[in-house]
Design a protein around this motif. Structure first.
Motif, short mmCIF file in Angstrom:
data_model
loop_
_atom_site.label_atom_id
_atom_site.label_comp_id
_atom_site.label_asym_id
_atom_site.label_seq_id
_atom_site.Cartn_x
_atom_site.Cartn_y
_atom_site.Cartn_z
N ARG A 81 36.42 45.07 42.47
CA ARG A 81 36.11 45.22 41.04
C ARG A 81 34.71 44.69 40.76
NH1 ARG A 81 40.01 47.19 38.05
NH2 ARG A 81 42.15 47.12 38.80
N ASP A 137 45.67 44.48 42.83
CA ASP A 137 45.12 45.23 41.70
C ASP A 137 44.18 44.39 40.84
OD1 ASP A 137 46.41 47.52 42.43
OD2 ASP A 137 48.05 47.31 41.01
N TYR A 138 44.26 43.09 40.95
CA TYR A 138 43.33 42.22 40.22
C TYR A 138 41.99 42.12 40.96
CZ TYR A 138 46.80 40.59 36.86
OH TYR A 138 47.71 40.53 35.83
N HIS A 167 33.31 42.89 38.61
CA HIS A 167 33.03 41.50 38.26
C HIS A 167 33.82 40.51 39.13
CE1 HIS A 167 30.57 42.80 34.98
NE2 HIS A 167 31.55 43.52 34.49
N VAL A 168 34.15 40.95 40.32
CA VAL A 168 34.81 40.06 41.27
C VAL A 168 33.90 39.92 42.49
CG1 VAL A 168 36.82 39.73 42.77
CG2 VAL A 168 37.10 40.75 40.49
N GLN A 189 38.08 49.61 46.00
CA GLN A 189 36.75 49.01 45.85
C GLN A 189 36.86 47.68 45.10
OE1 GLN A 189 33.78 51.53 44.13
NE2 GLN A 189 34.26 53.26 45.45
N ASP A 231 40.03 47.98 42.70
CA ASP A 231 40.52 49.05 41.84
C ASP A 231 41.45 49.97 42.63
OD1 ASP A 231 39.01 50.91 43.32
OD2 ASP A 231 37.32 50.79 41.94
N GLU A 232 41.85 51.08 41.98
CA GLU A 232 42.83 51.96 42.61
C GLU A 232 42.32 52.64 43.87
OE1 GLU A 232 41.37 52.31 39.45
OE2 GLU A 232 42.25 54.12 38.58
N PHE A 245 47.72 34.25 36.10
CA PHE A 245 48.61 35.39 36.33
C PHE A 245 49.53 35.15 37.52
CE2 PHE A 245 44.24 36.69 35.20
CZ PHE A 245 44.46 36.86 33.84
N LEU A 299 42.70 33.00 38.49
CA LEU A 299 43.82 33.86 38.92
C LEU A 299 45.17 33.16 38.79
CD1 LEU A 299 42.33 35.70 42.01
CD2 LEU A 299 43.31 36.77 39.97
N MET A 333 36.46 34.99 43.86
CA MET A 333 36.12 34.46 42.53
C MET A 333 35.69 35.57 41.60
SD MET A 333 32.30 32.89 43.08
CE MET A 333 32.05 32.71 41.32
N GLN A 334 35.71 35.28 40.31
CA GLN A 334 35.18 36.24 39.35
C GLN A 334 33.73 35.93 39.09
OE1 GLN A 334 36.56 33.44 38.45
NE2 GLN A 334 36.46 33.03 36.26
#
Lengths: 361, 90
Positions: free
Chosen positions: B53, B43-44, B55-56, B51, B47-48, B13, B10, B84-85
């Motif tokens: 993501r 947002d990383y 793969h996170v 929830q 999601d909108e 970014f 992260l 973490m991803q």
């Protein structure tokens, strides 16, 4: 005439410059990150890049100084309660198309996405993207749109009539072509004449799979589409499509299409071997061109690999401007032509998978 | 306050991203606290619809959170949270 181009690849964004008759890579951005769509706003010159972070979601970057600096702006967001199907919440999966309004004070940037939402942004970078609710609420969407190569339906083509900003065409895989004549307030399908052999009724009004939709800029009523089931052309803004695939020749299945800006009779396609196999036909790469509105096609191979070639060309990765063409392939080969596609030079054989190319001013 | 740590990924970014202490009784409150401090970071992670993501992953101590939809897993001031991803590419 443009002598630069943006190239979106699986590992970043490249900038090309034409030097003499050859194209060179002169810059790169976002190394390591998939850049699945690139675009230059024709009103203000801004460069847009859609980044497809596997883990972190789709993001939007914009540069107002030709890549010297980039700003991340809010990506389109599906509003709470939006559903792909009943009980399936809609979330942004992929940004697949850009187009901006062409004139007047109402400067809008349209963004096509999977799972099927069309968004627009106003001129300000601070303003977010707004779902075009009228299309999202179209009665056909939940029941008759479906995913093709992707999990859900996606808008990959947006065309705005240069004569009238209110006339907007979109291409959806899988649903077909839709048109608005009132700036996006209402939408009607424009699929008559298409032939979807994968449907129970190939002539159904909705459920077609245009892979890409483009028009002749000088005569926008002449539109072409490379469809899953052949190549189609209309001369009346989609009121009626006619199949113009090559009988017994390579110009039939594929993804990419380029259309001459001024000559409505001329277009190029990048043929691929059937939807089941998806490699260059006979493992030999060619670009096919028609100069008579699709009545006849000629395949051009000079400078292109003619053995052991597995390359295909994605839908946004073949572009033309004047005599110049560029195309990039799934195995990272980038080619240019300065003679209207009759012969090809290698720009590079060592790139990541190429998703999209855009000529820029 | 819970101690929040991040994957190095992260920082590409958010170059200034550092481990920090945040108030909050649920993961959702922690994520909002991160957004307040690093606008756009939320947002990383989600999601909108809020929830997590796909793969996170988020760990509380050594346990993955259970509620990936609403992020209502409870936390205490002593907890260490790690964002973490998911690993990819073998």
């Amino acid at each position: 005439m443009s002598e630069r181009a943006l190239v979106g690849t699986r590992k970043g964004l490249l900038v090309l410059q034409k030097k003499g008759s050859h194209w060179k890579i002169i810059d790169d951005f976002f190394t390591g990150i998939p850049v699945n769509m690139v675009y230059q706003d024709t009103q203000n010159g801004d460069w847009w890049a859609a980044l497809d972070h596997g883990h972190w979601g789709s993001k939007l970057q914009v540069s107002s100084d030709e890549g010297n600096s980039w700003t991340e702006v809010e990506a389109p967001k599906y509003p709470e309660g939006a559903e792909v199907k009943d009980g399936v919440p809609a979330k942004l999966n992929y940004i697949w198309a850009f187009a901006n309004s062409l004139s007047g004070t109402d400067h809008k940037l349209y963004i096509g996405t999977e799972p099927g939402g069309l968004f627009h942004r106003n001129g300000s970078l601070e303003d977010g993207a707004h779902l075009v609710q009228s299309l999202w609420d179209h009665p056909s969407r939940k029941e008759q749109w479906f995913g093709g190569g992707r999990d859900n339906p996606g808008i990959h083509s947006i065309l705005i009539d240069p004569r009238n900003n209110e006339h907007i065409y979109i291409g959806i895989s899988c649903a077909g072509v839709f048109k608005s004549e009132d700036g996006g307030s209402t939408w009607t399908h424009r699929n008559k004449g298409l032939n979807a052999t994968f449907l129970p009724d190939p002539e159904m009004e909705i459920g077609h799979d245009p892979h890409i939709l483009k028009f002749c800029a000088a005569q926008p009523d002449v539109m072409w589409q490379q469809n899953h089931c052949g190549i189609f052309r209309t001369t009346n803004g989609g009121e009626l499509w006619q199949e113009v695939s090559q009988e017994g020749g390579p110009a039939f299945f594929g993804f990419a299409l380029a259309v001459h800006e001024e000559n409505p009779e001329r277009a190029w396609v990048a043929p691929a071997q059937s939807d089941e196999i998806r490699v260059a036909i006979d493992k030999k790469l060619c670009i096919s061109r028609t100069d008579d509105g699709g009545k006849t096609w000629t395949d051009f191979r000079t400078g292109l690999p003619q053995e052991h070639c597995y390359d295909i060309v994605y839908r946004h990765a073949l572009v033309s401007q004047g005599n110049d063409l560029l195309f990039g392939t799934t195995t990272g080969n980038l080619f240019s032509s300065a003679d209207e596609g009759e012969s090809w030079d290698v720009v590079s054989n060592y790139l990541p998978m190429i998703y999209c190319i855009e000529f820029i001013e | 306050m819970a101690h929040v740590k991040f994957t190095q990924a992260l920082r590409r970014f958010y170059p200034d991203l550092k481990p920090l202490h945040l108030e909050g009784s649920t993961i959702a409150e922690i994520v909002q606290g991160l957004e307040d401090k690093y606008p756009g970071l939320k947002d990383y992670i989600v999601d909108e619809h809020g929830q997590l993501r796909k793969h996170v992953n988020i760990f509380i101590q050594n346990s993955l959170i259970k509620d990936r939809t609403h992020l209502q897993d409870k936390i205490t001031d002593q907890d260490e949270i790690y964002i973490m991803q998911a690993l990819s590419g073998g």
